[in-house]
Every structure is written in C-alpha cells, then in structure tokens.
Design an enzyme around this catalytic site. Structure first.
Site, PDB file in Angstrom:
ATOM      1  CB  SER B  12      49.072 -12.621  -0.140  1.00  0.00           C
ATOM      2  OG  SER B  12      48.742 -12.883   1.178  1.00  0.00           O
ATOM      3  CG  HIS B  39      50.032  -9.688   2.535  1.00  0.00           C
ATOM      4  ND1 HIS B  39      48.869  -9.978   1.880  1.00  0.00           N
ATOM      5  CD2 HIS B  39      50.212  -8.349   2.401  1.00  0.00           C
ATOM      6  CE1 HIS B  39      48.355  -8.860   1.371  1.00  0.00           C
ATOM      7  NE2 HIS B  39      49.154  -7.860   1.664  1.00  0.00           N
ATOM      8  CG  ASP B 132      46.446  -5.831  -0.390  1.00  0.00           C
ATOM      9  OD1 ASP B 132      46.066  -4.744  -0.862  1.00  0.00           O
ATOM     10  OD2 ASP B 132      47.484  -5.963   0.274  1.00  0.00           O
TER      11      ASP B 132
END
Lengths: 279, 189
Positions: B12, B39, B132
């Site tokens: 991310s 992401h 995550d």
C-alpha cells in the site's frame, strides 16, 4: 472434497429447493466469501448452521437474500461511462417516440437515479420508462425510497460534474442531518420490479439495458445465458452497457453484439458474429 | 524443479517504489503467474502498469476477469474491484464491500489465491500503512504456502508488515533487495 465446499453445495441446494433461488451458477470464490460473511453476521457457527436456519426459520430467507446480493454502488460510478452514454447512445434514443430502459440489478438505485438525471438534462426523460429490477426486495424498497448518506453526496457531486452534469447535483436532493433524499420527481418514470436474471425471462422490449458489475458474479455459462436474455430483450440496434472491467470474450452470445465503445463496455445489439471467442 | 506455482504480492503506502525495487530482480525465465494488489487510490491502474512494465523483465498487465492467471506475466488488480482467484486459476472480480477499508483488498486476493494454489503459493507482503494483508498471510500459511513479509524496519510504512508478522508470522522476513531472489529460488523451473 473439502467439508466447507460440501456445506456450500448443500446451502445452495437448500436455497434452490426451499425457496427457488438458484446460486448454483455463481462464480464460486465470491459466493463462498458471501456465505462465510453470512455465517459471521448471523452467528451461525458453520455454513450448515445457516442451512438449518434457512430450512426452519421463515424469516431467515430475506436475510440470506440480502447477504447474497450486492447492494454496493454509487451515483455516476465511472463518470466517463455516463458521458459516453450521453454522447453516443442518447442521440439514437432520441429518435424513438417512447424509450424503454432496463436497469438490471438496480441494487439501491444509485444508477437508476443517475440515469434519470442524465435523461432529464438531455430532455428525453418525459418519453422514457425505466424498469429497475433486482432479485432483492429489500434493495428494491431502498431504491424506491432514494435516501442516501450525506457523506456520500460530496463524492457523487464530483462524479456528477465529471459525468457532464449541467447543473449542481444538490439541485436534485434535499439534505436533512446525515441523509439526503432525492427529488421524488426523478422517480416519476421509474418502475421497480422484482426480477431474477437467473430464473426469470424476458419481460420488456428495451432500447437500452444497463447491467453493470452484476455478471461479474456469474459463471461463464450463466453470463452467456444472461447476455442471450439481454439480446432477446433489446430492439434491433438497442444498446447494452456493462461494467468497465467486464469481459464477454468467453461468451458465444456476445457475437450478437457490436462494440460501440469498448473501453466503456457499451455494445449494440445486432452483431456480425465476427467476435472471436477467447479460451 | 520449482516448488511453487504462483506468486501474490501486496503493498500500500510506499508500494510503488517498493515494487520498482523488487520487480527488476525477477528472473525473465520465471514461468509462474505473479499477481499484484497495490492500493493506489487512483481510478485506474494503467499508470502503475506502465511504470512497472518499464522496470520489470516480465510483461505487466491489468488482470482481466475470467482470463487465466498466465505464467510469466505480472497481473495487476484493477482499481475499485476485489480481485479473486478461482479454483481453476482464473480471475474473477467483485464490488463487494471494502475489506479493511480497501478495494482491491490484499486479504481477498491472498485468501482466494491460497485456496486455489494451496501449498504451491508464495505470498509477499510489503510496505503499507494499514493492516490489510495480515489475514491473507495467515490464510496462505494455513494452506501450507510460503509467506514473505518485508522486514518492517526497512519498510517505508511498517504498519502492514508488522500487523502480518504479529498475526501470522512469516516463513521469511526480508529486505526489498532480497525478495526477488527468494521468489526466483522458489519458482524458477
């Protein structure tokens, strides 16, 4: 065979035998995640626990259906799609005296109202009838209400402008505390109907069908059958709009459609049959 | 003989530069699919695909729903959708609710990939400012797959690797420069 996979098959079979909902041809990975989520939400312990409730608890079906459908959407999702509809599809729709649009899998209605606003601004809405369908009654009821969270409205305002909206998104709703309620007038040409793409048949003659991010949950076979249903529901030269990441290259029925805007996944019924099938 | 059939990677915050460090080290003879969930916060991943293609010896492309996870290709999860791997090693997409505030979710990719490839999967989790991927790493290890987590002290954002190590541990905890060599070792024919 994995115990959980057996449990999933039994659950799906129970949905079918007891209630007539057929999830057997859904793409397995997402379906499994949703069923596992249902177990957690309803504290059922196991998928077999869910199946027991499905068979013996009258009220549980509604909850299961809600858990297995996807009511996640936003207004003017993928704004360029709406611009493409306005620029490439609306001019053709304008040539019809009456316009029928089928919004298949309308969930909470965000897309229906987005479309209504675009049609209104194009001066076409008063000759349009939108049939908004879903297999989830709770979603249909919410869609008919047209009430959404205020925190979403800011993103949607931006989407609306990017989609080529002519006014201000706030012209179309009234805000109260943390909710916005869309103008009732936007509903005046919308009919909300329960329809299941898996088990129900053609029910209207449409000039445009929107079905974005619904077929992504279907197996190739079910996707193909549904595309066939859409082809049979469209007038010759009618339009189909799918989600921007959907892939119809594996569907023989896709030969019945011609690309209008490949990036936006807008197609027209009446193909050359020349679309090559992928493996 | 390769011991593993596929690689999934997740990152991310700081992910782009991490990937730009790792991907150049992949061997061009790597004959397994590499599937990437990063992401980005942007509406599409075409720019990410382009930037990674410049530095990666393997072709980089956006993952296509229903298409197979092709060997020797880096597949990038599209923005705004969860990317799932089906048991037949083909991709599917979902717009179900965000998981750990993210869509695409690294957990969703890792968990479904773990079910498909089981002990033949390598999962790599790198820099990120949220948790995550931790459940995903746990699922990969439960299925007998091989989990690599970036050494948190070397991560631009250490929340993600730390969360995974705390929840599930790892089979190897590596710096960015050692990750590609580990993938090659596990996956080269």
């Amino acid at each position: 065979m994995d115990v959980e996979d057996i449990e999933i098959q039994l659950f799906v079979r129970a949905m079918q035998l007891r209630h007539g909902y057929d999830f057997s041809d859904y793409a397995p990975a997402s379906l499994k995640r949703r069923i596992q989520q249902l177990v957690r939400t309803h504290d059922a312990g196991t998928i077999s626990g869910l199946t027991t409730r499905l068979l013996h608890d009258q009220d549980f079906l509604r909850k299961a259906v809600e858990g297995l459908s996807v009511p996640v959407s936003e207004m003017f999702r993928d704004p360029p799609v709406f611009r493409a509809l306005r620029d490439k599809v609306f001019p053709v729709l304008a040539s019809y005296a009456e316009i029928n649009i089928w919004q298949a899998g309308c969930a909470h209605g965000q897309e229906v109202y987005s479309l209504a606003i675009m049609l209104e601004e194009a001066g076409l809405y008063d000759r349009t009838r939108i049939y908004a369908t879903d297999f989830n009654d709770a979603a249909l009821a919410a869609a008919a209400e047209g009430i959404y969270a205020t925190r979403d409205a800011r993103d949607w305002s931006r989407n609306y402008l990017e989609a080529g909206g002519k006014h201000s998104f706030s012209d179309y709703y009234s805000a109260r505390y943390e909710f916005i309620k869309l103008d009732r007038r936007l509903r005046r040409h919308v009919t909300f109907i329960n329809h299941n793409l898996v088990t129900d048949k053609v029910f209207c003659e449409a000039h445009l069908i929107l079905c974005r991010n619904v077929l992504i949950y279907f197996s190739n076979a079910l996707q193909d059958r549904t595309l066939g249903l859409f082809r049979d529901s469209l007038v010759r030269g009618g339009f189909l709009c799918l989600g921007t990441r959907e892939n119809i290259d594996f569907s023989p029925a896709a030969a019945g459609f011609t690309d209008i805007d490949q990036a936006m996944r807008i197609y027209q019924a009446g193909g050359s049959g020349a679309r090559p099938l992928a493996r | 003989m390769s011991t593993h059939d596929a690689v999934v990677m997740g990152c991310s915050a700081g992910g782009l530069s991490a990937l730009q460090r790792v991907l150049p080290g992949l061997d061009r003879h790597l004959a397994v699919p590499v599937v990437l969930c990063c992401h980005t916060g942007s509406a599409d991943v075409s720019l990410l695909v382009e930037l990674l293609a410049r530095v990666c010896p393997l072709p980089v492309t956006e993952a296509q729903e229903r298409a197979p996870a092709d060997p020797g290709v880096v597949h990038v999860a599209p923005s705004g959708y969860h990317l799932l791997v089906e048991d037949n090693f083909r991709f599917s997409l979902s717009v179900d609710a965000r998981v750990a505030y993210a869509r695409p979710s690294i957990d969703v990719l890792f968990e479904t990939a773990a079910e498909a490839w089981r002990e033949r999967l390598v999962a790599v989790l790198m820099t990120g400012a949220n948790s995550d991927g931790a459940n995903g790493i746990a699922a990969v290890r439960r299925a007998g797959g091989y989990a690599v987590v970036q050494e948190p002290a070397t991560a631009e954002a250490d929340v993600m690797p730390r969360a995974a190590l705390e929840l599930a541990g790892a089979d190897a905890c590596l710096t960015l420069d050692a990750i590609a060599a580990k993938i090659n070792e596990l996956c080269l024919p």
